[in-house]
Design an enzyme around this catalytic site. Structure first.
Site, PDB file in Angstrom:
ATOM      1  N   SER A 164       0.859  -1.183   0.000  1.00  0.00           N
ATOM      2  CA  SER A 164       0.000   0.000   0.000  1.00  0.00           C
ATOM      3  C   SER A 164       0.892   1.228   0.000  1.00  0.00           C
ATOM      4  O   SER A 164       2.081   1.144   0.343  1.00  0.00           O
ATOM      5  CB  SER A 164      -0.903  -0.002   1.243  1.00  0.00           C
ATOM      6  N   TYR A 176      -1.971  -1.289  10.484  1.00  0.00           N
ATOM      7  CA  TYR A 176      -2.033  -1.352   9.024  1.00  0.00           C
ATOM      8  C   TYR A 176      -0.738  -0.879   8.364  1.00  0.00           C
ATOM      9  O   TYR A 176      -0.112  -1.619   7.589  1.00  0.00           O
ATOM     10  CB  TYR A 176      -3.218  -0.536   8.504  1.00  0.00           C
TER      11      TYR A 176
END
Length: 316
Positions: A164, A176
């Site tokens: 990401s 995350y």
């Protein structure tokens, strides 16, 4: 003076375009294993590769997800139930893949399975909140990769890890970004180890897209839960309610692109190109805002990202 330089740059870009446009032959003979195919990018990629005639082995978390996917694809596509946080499940799936691919080996592994919550201010979270995300987004990627590497080496194939832009710049707290930074590190080290075996390791770095991870409803529930579980001292220090607008969940939802094929097209290129890229930035926000932001001086990055952070109680 500048004309020769521009001509040289033009030739370089033309060569790069030609090199990246070369696609492999005999794609119908190649097996690709994809995790997280119930919804989102994994589901879309499985359908996309199936239409191209590739032999897709789709791993779903639920029976319902597997059944729905089989209804929308050809008989070539096969499914298996996989929980990437369960070592027995990973081992069983790896054996299942081996019985199917046999001596051909596994051409492609796409580590796509991932979750986005719990995600909030670090101080609002517990160790278990971090572990929940890390077990799926990082440790799951590692275990699935290690379990299937012998089959990938046999085919001299590809490992595609979905990271990401949050693996380039910590745009969110919690597990995350932590996990995505780990995926970048694992992918870089694995790529170097696999060079001599003829195996490519590619990284996909999407920007913001409308998926279950960015669901406005789920994110609001997440913020509410994290705020309520925070200690009284933490809540007193921040002096805010979870819905005070300091976490711009609605704004985030409006920024998310619905063009998920931008991500799956990157995955497909990484699997089918004769000369795949090492990194793929998917989305205009990733290419022209978030990835460049990772190269900015820290003071600038901190200033921009701190604009949306909750402030101490005295500042409210």
């Amino acid at each position: 003076m500048w004309l020769p330089v521009l001509a040289l740059l033009g030739l370089i870009f033309l060569y790069r375009w030609y090199r990246q446009s070369q696609i492999l032959e005999n794609l119908s003979d190649k097996y690709v294993f994809i995790t997280g195919c119930d919804t989102g990018f994994g589901n879309l990629l499985a359908k996309q590769l199936d239409r191209r005639g590739m032999r897709v082995l789709a791993a779903c978390l639920t029976e319902k997800g597997a059944e729905n996917l089989k209804k929308e694809t050809s008989s070539r596509l096969q499914t298996v139930i996989l929980d990437v946080t369960d070592s027995k499940s990973v081992s069983s799936a790896a054996k299942w893949v081996a019985t199917i691919v046999k001596d051909k080996g596994l051409w492609g592994l796409v580590n796509n399975a991932g979750i986005g919550i719990p995600s909030c201010n670090n101080e609002w979270l517990t160790k278990d909140d971090f572990l929940k995300v890390l077990n799926v987004n990082l440790l799951g990627v590692i275990e699935v990769s290690l379990s299937l590497l012998p089959l990938i080496r046999k085919a001299r194939g590809r490992v595609i890890n979905v990271s990401s832009v949050a693996g380039r710049v910590a745009i969110c707290s919690g597990g995350y970004s932590l996990a995505k930074y780990g995926v970048e590190s694992f992918s870089d080290s694995l790529r170097r180890e696999m060079l001599s075996f003829g195996v490519n390791v590619c990284i996909i770095e999407p920007g913001f897209y409308s998926t279950q991870i960015t669901s406005t409803k789920l994110q609001k529930q997440n913020v509410k839960h994290c705020w309520e579980q925070a200690t009284e001292e933490v809540r007193k220090s921040y002096g805010i309610e979870h819905n005070d607008g300091l976490y711009s969940v609605d704004a985030l939802g409006s920024l998310c692109s619905t063009k998920q094929t931008q991500v799956t097209d990157c995955m497909e290129h990484a699997l089918t190109a004769a000369h795949p890229w090492t990194r793929y930035s998917a989305g205009w926000d990733a290419k022209f805002l978030l990835v460049p932001l990772s190269y900015f001086p820290t003071v600038i990055t901190d200033f921009l990202l701190c604009l949306s952070q909750p402030k101490p109680a005295q500042a409210v």
